[in-house]
Design an enzyme around this catalytic site. Structure first.
Site, PDB file in Angstrom:
ATOM      1  N   ASN A  83      49.215  53.729  17.183  1.00 27.40           N
ATOM      2  CA  ASN A  83      49.812  54.945  16.783  1.00 27.40           C
ATOM      3  C   ASN A  83      50.286  54.974  15.528  1.00 27.40           C
ATOM      4  O   ASN A  83      50.647  53.853  14.885  1.00 27.40           O
ATOM      5  CB  ASN A  83      51.089  55.288  17.657  1.00 27.40           C
ATOM      6  CG  ASN A  83      50.972  55.577  19.063  1.00 27.40           C
ATOM      7  OD1 ASN A  83      49.862  56.140  19.417  1.00 27.40           O
ATOM      8  ND2 ASN A  83      51.746  55.387  19.843  1.00 27.40           N
TER       9      ASN A  83
ATOM     10  N   LYS B 210      51.987  50.348  21.090  1.00 23.40           N
ATOM     11  CA  LYS B 210      51.954  48.955  21.838  1.00 23.40           C
ATOM     12  C   LYS B 210      50.986  48.028  21.529  1.00 23.40           C
ATOM     13  O   LYS B 210      51.071  46.910  21.332  1.00 23.40           O
ATOM     14  CB  LYS B 210      52.233  49.124  23.134  1.00 23.40           C
ATOM     15  CG  LYS B 210      53.500  49.815  23.645  1.00 23.40           C
ATOM     16  CD  LYS B 210      53.900  49.530  24.873  1.00 23.40           C
ATOM     17  CE  LYS B 210      55.452  49.207  25.102  1.00 23.40           C
ATOM     18  NZ  LYS B 210      56.015  47.920  24.546  1.00 23.40           N
ATOM     19  N   GLY B 211      49.675  48.604  21.586  1.00 20.70           N
ATOM     20  CA  GLY B 211      48.427  47.559  21.407  1.00 20.70           C
ATOM     21  C   GLY B 211      48.415  47.041  19.921  1.00 20.70           C
ATOM     22  O   GLY B 211      48.200  45.610  19.860  1.00 20.70           O
TER      23      GLY B 211
ATOM     24  N   ASN C 200      60.360  44.741  31.225  1.00 23.43           N
ATOM     25  CA  ASN C 200      61.810  44.715  30.792  1.00 23.43           C
ATOM     26  C   ASN C 200      62.709  45.348  32.265  1.00 23.43           C
ATOM     27  O   ASN C 200      62.174  45.252  33.117  1.00 23.43           O
ATOM     28  CB  ASN C 200      62.002  46.042  29.726  1.00 23.43           C
ATOM     29  CG  ASN C 200      61.716  47.486  30.326  1.00 23.43           C
ATOM     30  OD1 ASN C 200      61.605  47.805  31.388  1.00 23.43           O
ATOM     31  ND2 ASN C 200      61.687  48.110  29.090  1.00 23.43           N
TER      32      ASN C 200
ATOM     33  N   THR D  23      62.638  40.811  30.237  1.00 20.62           N
ATOM     34  CA  THR D  23      63.522  40.881  29.257  1.00 20.62           C
ATOM     35  C   THR D  23      64.699  42.002  29.359  1.00 20.62           C
ATOM     36  O   THR D  23      64.805  42.755  30.131  1.00 20.62           O
ATOM     37  CB  THR D  23      62.637  41.655  27.953  1.00 20.62           C
ATOM     38  OG1 THR D  23      62.255  42.694  28.187  1.00 20.62           O
ATOM     39  CG2 THR D  23      61.542  40.649  27.798  1.00 20.62           C
TER      40      THR D  23
ATOM     41  N   GLY E 121      68.643  38.585  26.288  1.00 19.63           N
ATOM     42  CA  GLY E 121      67.809  37.820  26.309  1.00 19.63           C
ATOM     43  C   GLY E 121      66.832  37.929  27.398  1.00 19.63           C
ATOM     44  O   GLY E 121      66.157  39.288  27.597  1.00 19.63           O
TER      45      GLY E 121
ATOM     46  N   ALA F 224      59.809  47.558  18.833  1.00 20.51           N
ATOM     47  CA  ALA F 224      58.868  46.529  18.902  1.00 20.51           C
ATOM     48  C   ALA F 224      59.424  45.118  19.222  1.00 20.51           C
ATOM     49  O   ALA F 224      58.590  44.027  19.103  1.00 20.51           O
ATOM     50  CB  ALA F 224      58.045  46.386  17.363  1.00 20.51           C
ATOM     51  N   ALA F 225      60.758  45.220  19.642  1.00 16.78           N
ATOM     52  CA  ALA F 225      61.144  43.931  19.833  1.00 16.78           C
ATOM     53  C   ALA F 225      60.540  43.243  21.197  1.00 16.78           C
ATOM     54  O   ALA F 225      59.888  42.144  21.088  1.00 16.78           O
ATOM     55  CB  ALA F 225      62.711  44.127  20.421  1.00 16.78           C
ATOM     56  N   GLY F 226      60.184  43.977  22.132  1.00 18.78           N
ATOM     57  CA  GLY F 226      59.294  43.440  23.412  1.00 18.78           C
ATOM     58  C   GLY F 226      57.992  43.378  23.225  1.00 18.78           C
ATOM     59  O   GLY F 226      57.675  42.193  23.492  1.00 18.78           O
ATOM     60  N   ASP F 227      57.534  43.934  22.155  1.00 15.51           N
ATOM     61  CA  ASP F 227      56.122  43.473  21.613  1.00 15.51           C
ATOM     62  C   ASP F 227      56.212  42.300  20.811  1.00 15.51           C
ATOM     63  O   ASP F 227      55.223  41.347  20.969  1.00 15.51           O
ATOM     64  CB  ASP F 227      55.600  44.492  20.916  1.00 15.51           C
ATOM     65  CG  ASP F 227      55.223  46.214  21.481  1.00 15.51           C
ATOM     66  OD1 ASP F 227      55.342  45.834  22.636  1.00 15.51           O
ATOM     67  OD2 ASP F 227      55.478  47.043  20.964  1.00 15.51           O
TER      68      ASP F 227
ATOM     69  N   GLY G   3      61.692  49.865  12.099  1.00 23.23           N
ATOM     70  CA  GLY G   3      60.237  50.113  12.183  1.00 23.23           C
ATOM     71  C   GLY G   3      59.655  49.003  13.158  1.00 23.23           C
ATOM     72  O   GLY G   3      60.254  48.229  13.677  1.00 23.23           O
TER      73      GLY G   3
HETATM   74  P1  ADP Z   1      62.064  46.579  25.459  1.00 23.31           P
HETATM   75  O1  ADP Z   1      61.998  46.981  24.191  1.00 23.31           O
HETATM   76  O2  ADP Z   1      60.421  46.316  25.902  1.00 23.31           O
HETATM   77  O3  ADP Z   1      62.610  47.318  26.295  1.00 23.31           O
HETATM   78  P2  ADP Z   1      63.929  44.668  25.329  1.00 23.31           P
HETATM   79  O4  ADP Z   1      65.025  45.563  24.968  1.00 23.31           O
HETATM   80  O5  ADP Z   1      64.522  43.891  26.721  1.00 23.31           O
HETATM   81  O6  ADP Z   1      62.629  45.119  25.666  1.00 23.31           O
HETATM   82  O7  ADP Z   1      63.849  43.580  24.297  1.00 23.31           O
HETATM   83  C1  ADP Z   1      63.045  42.414  24.357  1.00 23.31           C
HETATM   84  C2  ADP Z   1      63.525  41.376  23.893  1.00 23.31           C
HETATM   85  O8  ADP Z   1      63.981  41.501  22.236  1.00 23.31           O
HETATM   86  C3  ADP Z   1      64.763  40.601  24.434  1.00 23.31           C
HETATM   87  O9  ADP Z   1      64.501  40.047  25.613  1.00 23.31           O
HETATM   88  C4  ADP Z   1      65.666  39.859  23.573  1.00 23.31           C
HETATM   89  O10 ADP Z   1      65.076  38.725  23.361  1.00 23.31           O
HETATM   90  C5  ADP Z   1      65.205  40.839  22.194  1.00 23.31           C
HETATM   91  N1  ADP Z   1      66.216  41.693  21.840  1.00 23.31           N
HETATM   92  C6  ADP Z   1      66.301  43.230  22.167  1.00 23.31           C
HETATM   93  N2  ADP Z   1      67.457  43.523  21.971  1.00 23.31           N
HETATM   94  C7  ADP Z   1      68.324  42.471  21.192  1.00 23.31           C
HETATM   95  C8  ADP Z   1      69.702  42.329  20.501  1.00 23.31           C
HETATM   96  N3  ADP Z   1      70.162  43.420  20.357  1.00 23.31           N
HETATM   97  N4  ADP Z   1      69.931  41.178  19.936  1.00 23.31           N
HETATM   98  C9  ADP Z   1      69.123  40.011  20.187  1.00 23.31           C
HETATM   99  N5  ADP Z   1      67.894  40.188  20.739  1.00 23.31           N
HETATM  100  C10 ADP Z   1      67.519  41.273  21.422  1.00 23.31           C
END
Ligand code: ADP
Length: 318
Positions: free
Chosen positions: A19, A48-49, A191, A227, A232, A256-259, A295
């Protein structure tokens, strides 16, 4: 201790969405009929990809991406950005007459997001089974999600099984998982919301996430990572469940944290010789850096930066 990267680095095949994120900064969300002067516009590679491909590539993997873009400027810009990260985009098809997938993201002064996603070319993904089999041969993982048509995801999981390639599935955005797919999945990354919807059990706390993860493992998945955002992640495998706390950081944008977590996890597991816990803890360190930057793809850290970041606290056995 930092997880090792194999030599040569693992090869990872990612099937998924691409995207262009169009991010509008606005004072407030416009009401119906209102015309508003916004602050700024930015075009940021996402999907996501694409994010997971970049997450794997920046951790040192060799990555093949299978997906679709439109035959347009956004599609070309996405492929150029992926190529700059060393991602092989020869299996990204440009489809005429369909726009590249787009996410219109409106961020107001209170940091509230409003997002509209147009699947565009992502809905046109069609697996070429024999070409995919060629890519899966010798690859450490097939990584995929649910932003491309589910029938194609299913076909890819079957192809991975025939090629003896392990599957890492991120069932996001959440849709029910076909019962026949569970035994085809080596590693599941969910998640808390996905864990709850798929298991039917609450997954908000580490203890709940452990039970939800065990319920998902009982369906035939070898390993589950749940997640939990700022709390954590929980690693669940045949040895039980462990909670890995996330470092405390100043989070500005969790896109993109999960990715990013998934990319680092996949590369550590795909390198062989690293434990599931070592892989989860690398994922947590990478994701903690990601959330400090705005971003999608620009916020995914490079391997060096992740290895320089402080080690995580010891995990807790649940
Ligand atoms: P998604 O975005 O897929 O819903 P999460 O929100 O669970 O996934 O975030 C994925 C990972 O990113 C978490 O397991 C954690 O390691 C990290 N993360 C997310 N938010 C934070 C934060 N506020 N502080 C530190 N690490 C974070």
């Amino acid at each position: 201790m930092n997880p090792t990267l194999s030599s040569p680095p693992p090869r990872i095949v990612v099937l998924g969405s691409l995207n262009m994120d169009i991010v509008l900064r606005v004072p407030h969300a416009p009401a119906a009929g209102e015309t508003l002067q916004g602050h700024s516009i930015a075009h940021i590679p996402g999907g996501k990809g694409g994010n997971q491909a970049v997450g794997c590539a920046r951790q040192g993997a060799r990555v093949d991406l299978v997906g679709c873009v439109g035959d347009d400027a956004h599609g070309r810009a996405l492929c150029d950005a992926l190529a700059a990260d060393g991602v092989d985009t020869t299996a990204v098809r440009a489809v005429a007459g369909t726009p590249t997938g787009t996410a219109m993201v409106m961020v107001d002064d209170a940091a509230q997001n409003r997002i509209v996603v147009i699947a565009g070319a992502n809905a046109q993904v069609e697996i070429d089974v024999s070409a995919l089999a060629g890519r899966l041969a010798g690859a450490a993982f097939l990584v995929t999600q649910f932003e491309t048509p589910l029938a194609q995801v299913g076909a890819a999981l079957q192809a991975a099984r025939r090629s003896a390639c392990k599957v890492l599935l991120n069932p996001s955005p959440m849709q029910p998982v076909d019962e026949a797919w569970w035994p085809l999945i080596d590693t599941l990354v969910v998640n808390e919301i996905e864990a709850r919807m798929l298991s039917g059990l609450p997954a908000d706390t580490p203890t709940e996430a452990a039970l939800a993860g065990q319920a998902l493992r009982a369906r035939g998945v070898a390993r589950v990572a749940v997640t939990l955002g700022a709390r954590g992640a929980v690693a669940v495998d045949a040895d039980g469940a462990r909670h890995h706390a996330a470092p405390v950081v100043q989070a500005v944008d969790t896109t993109a944290a999960g990715d990013t977590f998934l990319g680092a996890l996949a590369v550590a597991l795909g390198s062989g010789g690293n434990s599931f816990d070592a892989a989860v803890s690398l994922g947590i360190r990478a994701a903690a850096l990601c959330v400090t930057q705005p971003g999608a793809q620009p916020s995914i850290p490079q391997r060096d930066a992740v290895l320089r970041s402080p080690p995580t606290a010891p995990w807790t056995v649940l």
